[in-house]
Design a protein around this motif. Structure first.
Motif, mmCIF file in Angstrom:
data_model
loop_
_atom_site.group_PDB
_atom_site.id
_atom_site.type_symbol
_atom_site.label_atom_id
_atom_site.label_comp_id
_atom_site.label_asym_id
_atom_site.label_seq_id
_atom_site.Cartn_x
_atom_site.Cartn_y
_atom_site.Cartn_z
ATOM 1 N N HIS A 334 0.800 -1.227 0.000
ATOM 2 C CA HIS A 334 0.000 0.000 0.000
ATOM 3 C C HIS A 334 0.835 1.279 0.000
ATOM 4 O O HIS A 334 0.448 2.280 0.591
ATOM 5 N N GLY A 335 1.971 1.250 -0.644
ATOM 6 C CA GLY A 335 2.772 2.463 -0.717
ATOM 7 C C GLY A 335 3.977 2.275 -1.625
ATOM 8 O O GLY A 335 4.621 1.225 -1.580
ATOM 9 N N GLN A 336 4.284 3.272 -2.422
ATOM 10 C CA GLN A 336 5.364 3.144 -3.382
ATOM 11 C C GLN A 336 6.717 2.987 -2.706
ATOM 12 O O GLN A 336 7.494 2.090 -3.037
ATOM 13 N N ILE A 409 -6.130 5.041 -3.062
ATOM 14 C CA ILE A 409 -5.268 4.265 -2.180
ATOM 15 C C ILE A 409 -4.085 3.762 -3.013
ATOM 16 O O ILE A 409 -4.082 3.862 -4.239
ATOM 17 N N TYR A 410 -3.071 3.283 -2.330
ATOM 18 C CA TYR A 410 -2.031 2.520 -3.011
ATOM 19 C C TYR A 410 -2.442 1.052 -2.919
ATOM 20 O O TYR A 410 -2.902 0.578 -1.872
ATOM 21 N N ARG A 411 -2.251 0.338 -4.003
ATOM 22 C CA ARG A 411 -2.619 -1.079 -4.007
ATOM 23 C C ARG A 411 -1.632 -1.837 -4.886
ATOM 24 O O ARG A 411 -1.391 -1.455 -6.038
ATOM 25 N N ALA A 412 -1.028 -2.866 -4.343
ATOM 26 C CA ALA A 412 -0.072 -3.664 -5.109
ATOM 27 C C ALA A 412 -0.830 -4.614 -6.025
ATOM 28 O O ALA A 412 -1.579 -5.465 -5.568
ATOM 29 N N THR A 413 -0.647 -4.414 -7.344
ATOM 30 C CA THR A 413 -1.283 -5.282 -8.333
ATOM 31 C C THR A 413 -0.323 -5.445 -9.501
ATOM 32 O O THR A 413 0.622 -4.690 -9.670
ATOM 33 N N GLU A 414 -0.595 -6.435 -10.318
ATOM 34 C CA GLU A 414 0.166 -6.596 -11.546
ATOM 35 C C GLU A 414 -0.408 -5.651 -12.599
ATOM 36 O O GLU A 414 -1.610 -5.639 -12.845
#
Length: 930
Positions: A334-336, A409-414
C-alpha cells in the motif's frame, strides 16, 4: 441656410452599436459559405508551414472558460501566422476514451458495468462521446476559432487507434513495455489503476494514530536491566486501514533513536521527536535510557499488533523527521516507497484489498469492510489490545482521483508499465537541448517531473479505450507481443476499430498458423486491460502529425495549461523519445488557470463560475477574445463581471475608432485620391510614424506570444494617439475643408493607412470585428474578400523620423499642460467647448522654441478659436496656469468675435461676406467653391 449640409461629415453604414451576439453568427455563416478557411489554406499552399498541434480536450460536456481561453489563444497564434504568410492549418482534436465517458454511459444505461456486455457498453460510450464532441465543436466555432472542423482528429477513429497500437508495439520492441507487480495509485470508485498525471491533491481529514509494536528480539540493543516485556517500537500513521498489511518498521540509518521510558514502558522512536510525541499523546514525564543510530538497530524484530507476524526493523532513506516518530509503518502492498524498500529486503507484498476497496479474507476479521469503513474497527482493535498509544486527526493534502474526485489508495497489483528508466536520460537531454519552453520555468517543471517519476503505469481495468494488444498462451501463460501480433492488431483496428478486440476470438485476429514463440502452443487468450488515456493522447503526434498530409512532424508548437507538464506534454514527449529519440514539438507554451476577480479558484459552490456561453450571449465572442489578449496568461488569469464590463468599454473605444475612420473615408477612393508621403502635413507624418511604431511593437508581441502587450499598445494607440489627439485635431480639416483639397486628401490618406494596418493587427484577436470593418472599408483593386485572406502589414521604416519624434514629443508634452488649463477654465465655467476659448501662451527657453515652430497651427492643435504666444513669461497674469518643471504659463479667456455657424470657430471675419454673412472668411470661400 443650413450650413451643416456643406460639411464633409462622416458617413458610414458601419453600426455604432456592436450588437455582437446577433452579428457574429452571421459572420460565421459568411466564412462558412465562402469557405474562407479552405481558401486560406489554398492560398498558402507551398509556403513554409507553421503547425500548432491541438491538445485534445476531453469530450464530456460543454466547454468551460478555461477551454475557451485555450482555444482562443491557439486561434490568435494561427491567424497571426497565417497573415504572416505561413501555411498554418488548424486540425482540432478530441480525446474520447476514458473513465468519465464510461461512467456517464453506465449512468445512462442504468446498469452495473460488470453486468454489461463490453460491446454494448462501448457502443454507448462512443455515442455519448460523439454527442459531447459535437456540442463542443459548436462552442469552439462560436468563439470564432477557424479550423478544419469537419475533419478533426478523434482518438476513437480506427486510423488513430491503429497508429497508437503501432507506437505501443515500437516501445515494446525496444524493451520499454513490461508487466510487473507494483504498488500503484488505485481508485476504488473507478476500480482501476491510475498514473501520476491522473492524481490531484486536495485537503482531507484523516485519522492520526500512534501504535505500539511489542518487542520480539532486540539483537542486543536494549539498555542493561530493561524488561523486554515492556518494550515497544512506536509508529505513526494516518491510514489505520493499512495496518493489516504491515510487514516491517523502517528507520533512517543516520537518524538517532532513543529508548524512552514513560509510565513503566519503554518506547523506541527518534530522539529529535521525543518532545513532539510525548506532547501529542499527553504522556507526561519521560526518561531517555539510551540512544543509537538507526543503522545499529537494523534487524531487531517486533510483533505485528494483531496478527501472528513479525515486523523487523529495516533501513530506508525515505524516512524523515517532518512528522510521526521516525519509525515508519511499512506496508509494501500500500505504498510506493514501502514497496521499493520491501522489494530490497525481500518482504512479503500483502495487499488484502479487492478492486472495489473491500478487504479480502487475508485481512482476517476485517474481511468485507471497505478501507474507509475499516479505520475505526482497526483503531478499536489496537485499543482493545492495549497497543494504541494515542489517536487524533489531521488535515493534510491527500491524493484524489482526477476524474471522480474521491481519495485514492495505493494497491499492489500486476500492471503494464512503460519503463521510463529505459529512456529517461534521452528525455532529459531532449528537454534541455531541443525544446523552447515558454515561459522558461516550464523547462525546470517538466525536467523535475521526468527526473523524479516512477515507471509509467499504462494499464487500466476498464472497457472504454484502446486495448493493450497482448496475447497470452493458454499453455505456458507467457505474454506475447512481437511484430506479427502488433501488425495483425494494427491492421484489424485500421479496418474495423478496436471493438474488434472484443468481437473476435484470438485465432480470428492472429495470423493463420500462429503459434506461441515460447512453447509452440496454438491457443491464446487476450489481455483484458485497456491503455491509459494519456497513452492515447500522447500518441497524437504520430497518429495526427505523422499521418495528415497538411501537417508535419514535429509540431512547431504545443500550447496547453500548466497542468499538462505532468499530462499531455509529458506523455507526448515520452512516447516520442521512446520511439523516435526526439521531441514531438519544437516549442511548448504554457498558460495558467482561470480564477475569479479575487484570485480564487472557480467553484459552483462559491457561485463564482463564469461561463463562456453567457459571456458571448451578453457581450459577444470578440469581448471574450479581447479578455484573453488582455491578460498575461502565463500566470493565472482573472475574470469577473466587472472585468468583462471594463473590457467591453475598451472594445467600444476600439470599435468607435474604426467607425470614425470609416465614416471619414466615405468619399475616399484609394485608387484615385491618395496623396504622396511628401504631400502629407507634418502632423500626418507624425501619425504614420506612431503607426509604424505600433505595428512593430504589436508584431513583436505576437512573435513573443505576449498578447497583453499588443492589447495595451492597440488600446493606447486608439484611445490616446488617435481619439484624444490626431483624429480630434483632424475634424476641422476633414469636416470643413474643400472635399478634394490636398489637405483633406492628406488626412484621408493617413487615416486609410492607419485603418489598413490597424484592422490587420487586431484581426487575430478581434476576429469578427476586423472582418466587419474589412467589409466596410473603401475598396482597392485586387483586394482580398476577407481580412483572413490578406497579408500582415509591411514595415515602413521610412516613416520613422527621429527629429520628427523629438519635435512632436515636446509638442504633445506642452499640449498636455495647456489642456489642463483648458479643463480648469471649463470647470470654472469660463468656457464651454474648447472652441469657445482664446488662449494666451507665455513661454521661454525650449518651450518657446517648440511653440514658435508651430505658431500658425497652435489653434488647430489645441482645438481653440485663437492663440497668442508671448516670449515674456513674466507678463503672464497672476491667475494663469503655470506648468510644473516647464517655462510655460497659460491664460484662458472667452474668444472674441462671432461664432461661425459652419466651423464653430469664433472669428472677426464673420459677417464680412455678404453672400454668407454667418460664416467666417475661410468657410465662405469653401462654400462658394463647393
Amino acid at each position: 441656410m443650413d450650413y451643416s449640409k456643406t460639411l464633409n461629415l462622416p458617413q458610414t453604414d458601419f453600426p455604432m452599436r456592436a450588437n455582437l451576439p446577433e452579428r457574429e453568427p452571421k459572420m460565421l455563416e459568411y466564412w462558412n459559405e465562402q469557405q474562407i478557411y479552405e481558401k486560406k489554406l489554398a492560398q498558402s499552399k507551398g509556403k513554409t508551414k507553421f503547425i500548432l498541434h491541438d491538445g485534445p480536450p476531453y469530450a464530456n460536456g460543454n466547454i468551460h472558460i478555461g477551454t475557451a481561453l485555450n482555444k482562443i489563444l491557439k486561434d490568435i497564434i494561427i491567424k497571426y501566422k497565417s497573415l504572416q504568410g505561413f501555411d498554418a492549418p488548424y486540425v482540432p482534436g478530441w480525446d474520447t476514451h476514458g473513465l468519465p465517458i464510461e461512467h456517464a454511459a453506465i449512468k445512462i444505461l442504468g446498469l452495473n458495468r460488470h453486468e454489461l456486455n463490453p460491446l454494448d457498453l462501448r457502443r454507448e460510450c462512443k455515442q455519448y462521446a460523439l454527442k459531447c464532441l459535437n456540442l463542443q465543436r459548436e462552442d469552439f466555432k462560436r468563439l470564432g476559432v477557424a479550423g478544419d472542423w469537419e475533419n478533426p482528429y478523434i482518438t476513437l477513429y480506427p486510423e488513430y487507434e491503429a497508429k497508437q497500437v503501432e507506437v505501443f508495439g515500437e516501445m515494446a520492441k525496444k524493451g520499454y513495455i513490461y508487466k510487473g507487480l507494483k504498488s500503484v495509485y488505485w481508485c476504488t470508485s473507478c476500480e482501476t489503476a491510475l498514473a501520476e498525471a491522473e492524481i490531484e491533491y486536495a485537503e482531507k481529514k484523516s485519522h492520526s494514530i500512534y501504535v505500539k509494536f511489542p518487542l520480539i528480539d532486540d539483537k542486543g540493543n536494549l539498555p542493561v536491566g530493561v524488561d523486554r516485556e515492556k518494550v515497544y517500537a512506536v509508529i505513526w500513521t494516518t491510514t489505520p486501514w493499512t495496518m493489516p498489511a504491515n510487514v516491517a518498521i523502517c528507520v533512517h540509518p543516520e537518524i538517532e533513536y532513543a529508548w524512552v521510558e514513560i509510565n513503566d514502558e519503554i518506547y523506541l522512536f527518534a530522539s529529535e521527536l521525543v518532545e513532539t510525541v510525548v506532547k501529542a499523546n499527553n504522556l507526561g514525564e519521560y526518561t531517555i535510557l539510551g540512544t543509537m543510530k538507526g543503522a545499529a538497530i537494523e534487524g531487531m524484530t517486533f510483533s505485528h499488533p494483531f496478527f501472528e507476524r513479525e515486523s523487523p526493523i529495516i533501513l530506508g532513506e525515505h524516512v524523515t523527521l517532518e512528522a510521526g516518530t521516525g519509525c515508519v509503518h511499512t506496508a509494501p502492498g500500500h505504498g510506493q516507497e514501502d514497496f521499493e524498500v520491501g522489494m530490497k529486503y525481500g518482504l512479503p507484498i500483502i495487499s488484502p484489498v479487492d478492486p472495489t476497496g473491500k478487504f479480502t479474507a487475508e485481512a482476517g476479521k476485517f474481511e468485507g469492510l471497505t478501507v474507509s469503513d475499516a479505520n475505526v474497527p482497526v483503531i478499536k482493535e489496537l485499543a482493545g489490545r492495549g497497543l494504541l498509544l494515542g489517536k487524533g486527526s489531521v488535515k493534510h493534502q491527500y491524493a484524489h482521483c482526477w476524474r471522480c474526485k474521491n481519495p485514492i489508495i495505493y494497491r499492489a497489483t500486476e500492471q503494464w508499465f512503460a519503463s521510463v528508466d529505459g529512456f529517461r536520460d534521452a528525455t532529459l537531454k531532449t528537454i534541455a537541448n531541443e525544446v523552447q519552453w515558454i515561459p522558461t520555468w516550464g523547462e525546470d517543471r517538466i525536467r523535475n517531473m521526468v527526473a523524479d517519476r516512477q515507471d509509467w503505469c499504462i494499464s487500466r481495468q476498464r472497457v472504454w479505450g484502446v486495448p493493450i494488444p497482448i496475447f497470452y498462451c493458454t499453455k505456458c501463460n507467457e505474454h506475447i507481443i512481437n511484430d506479427e501480433t502488433i501488425g495483425a492488431v494494427k491492421e484489424l483496428f485500421r479496418k474495423e476499430g478496436s471493438d474488434a478486440w472484443w468481437a473476435k476470438k484470438p485465432e480470428e485476429i492472429l495470423p493463420q498458423g500462429f503459434t506461441c514463440p515460447h512453447c509452440g502452443h496454438d491457443e491464446f487468450r487476450k489481455e483484458t486491460d485497456i491503455m491509459d488515456v494519456w497513452f492515447d493522447s500522447g500518441s497524437s503526434h504520430a497518429a495526427v502529425l505523422g499521418q495528415r498530409k497538411e501537417l508535419q512532424w514535429p509540431a512547431d508548437l504545443y500550447l496547453e495549461g500548466s497542468d499538462q507538464h505532468r499530462g499531455w506534454f509529458q506523455s507526448s514527449l515520452l512516447t516520442s523519445v521512446a520511439t523516435r529519440g526526439v521531441a514531438p514539438y519544437k516549442a511548448v507554451l504554457t498558460h495558467g488557470f482561470v480564477v475569479d476577480g479575487d484570485g480564487r479558484k472557480m467553484s459552483k459552490s462559491i457561485g463564482n463560475v463564469i461561463y463562456p456561453q453567457e459571456v458571448i450571449q451578453k457581450y459577444g465572442a470578440d469581448v471574450l477574445r479581447l479578455w484573453v489578449a488582455s491578460a498575461d496568461y502565463k500566470a493565472d488569469i482573472r475574470i469577473s463581471n466587472d472585468i468583462l464590463k471594463q473590457l467591453s468599454e475598451v472594445y467600444r473605444k476600439i470599435r468607435n475608432t474604426f467607425r470614425y475612420i470609416l465614416g471619414s473615408l466615405h468619399d475616399f477612393n484609394p485608387g484615385t485620391d491618395k496623396v504622396s508621403y511628401n504631400q502629407l502635413l507634418e502632423i500626418d507624418r507624425w501619425a504614420l510614424m506612431r503607426l509604424e511604431q505600433v505595428r512593430a511593437k504589436v508584431t513583436q508581441a505576437y512573435e513573443d506570444y505576449e498578447f497583453h502587450l499588443l492589447y495595451h499598445t492597440v488600446h493606447n494607440f486608439c484611445a490616446v494617439d488617435l481619439s484624444a489627439f490626431y483624429l480630434d485635431i483632424l475634424k476641422d480639416r476633414v469636416y470643413t475643408g474643400l472635399p478634394t483639397s490636398i489637405e483633406r486628401r492628406a488626412a484621408q490618406t493617413t487615416m486609410y493607412e492607419i485603418l489598413n494596418t490597424l484592422v490587420a493587427v487586431v484581426a487575430p484577436v478581434l476576429t469578427f470585428t476586423a472582418e466587419e470593418v474589412w467589409q466596410y472599408m473603401p475598396k482597392e483593386a485586387n483586394r482580398a474578400e476577407s481580412i483572413q485572406l490578406t497579408n500582415w502589414p509591411v514595415a515602413h521604416p521610412e516613416y520613422l523620423d527621429t527629429a520628427l519624434a523629438a519635435k512632436w514629443g515636446k509638442i504633445l508634452e506642452l499640449r498636455g499642460e495647456i489642456t489642463k488649463a483648458l479643463e480648469t477654465a471649463r470647470r470654472n465655467k469660463v468656457i464651454g467647448h474648447s472652441l469657445d476659448a482664446a488662449v494666451s501662451l507665455y513661454a521661454a527657453g525650449e518651450e518657446l522654441t517648440a511653440l514658435s515652430a508651430i505658431k500658425d497651427d497652435l489653434a488647430t492643435l489645441l482645438i481653440v478659436s485663437e492663440v497668442t504666444l508671448s516670449d515674456n513669461i513674466e507678463q503672464a497674469p497672476g491667475e494663469a496656469y503655470r506648468a510644473a518643471d516647464m517655462q510655460l504659463a497659460v491664460a484662458v479667456a472667452p474668444a472674441q468675435g462671432v461664432k461661425c455657424e459652419r466651423c464653430w470657430i469664433y472669428s472677426p471675419t464673420v459677417n464680412q461676406d455678404k453672400e454668407h454673412p454667418a460664416l467666417c472668411q475661410r468657410c465662405a470661400a469653401v462654400v462658394k467653391n463647393m
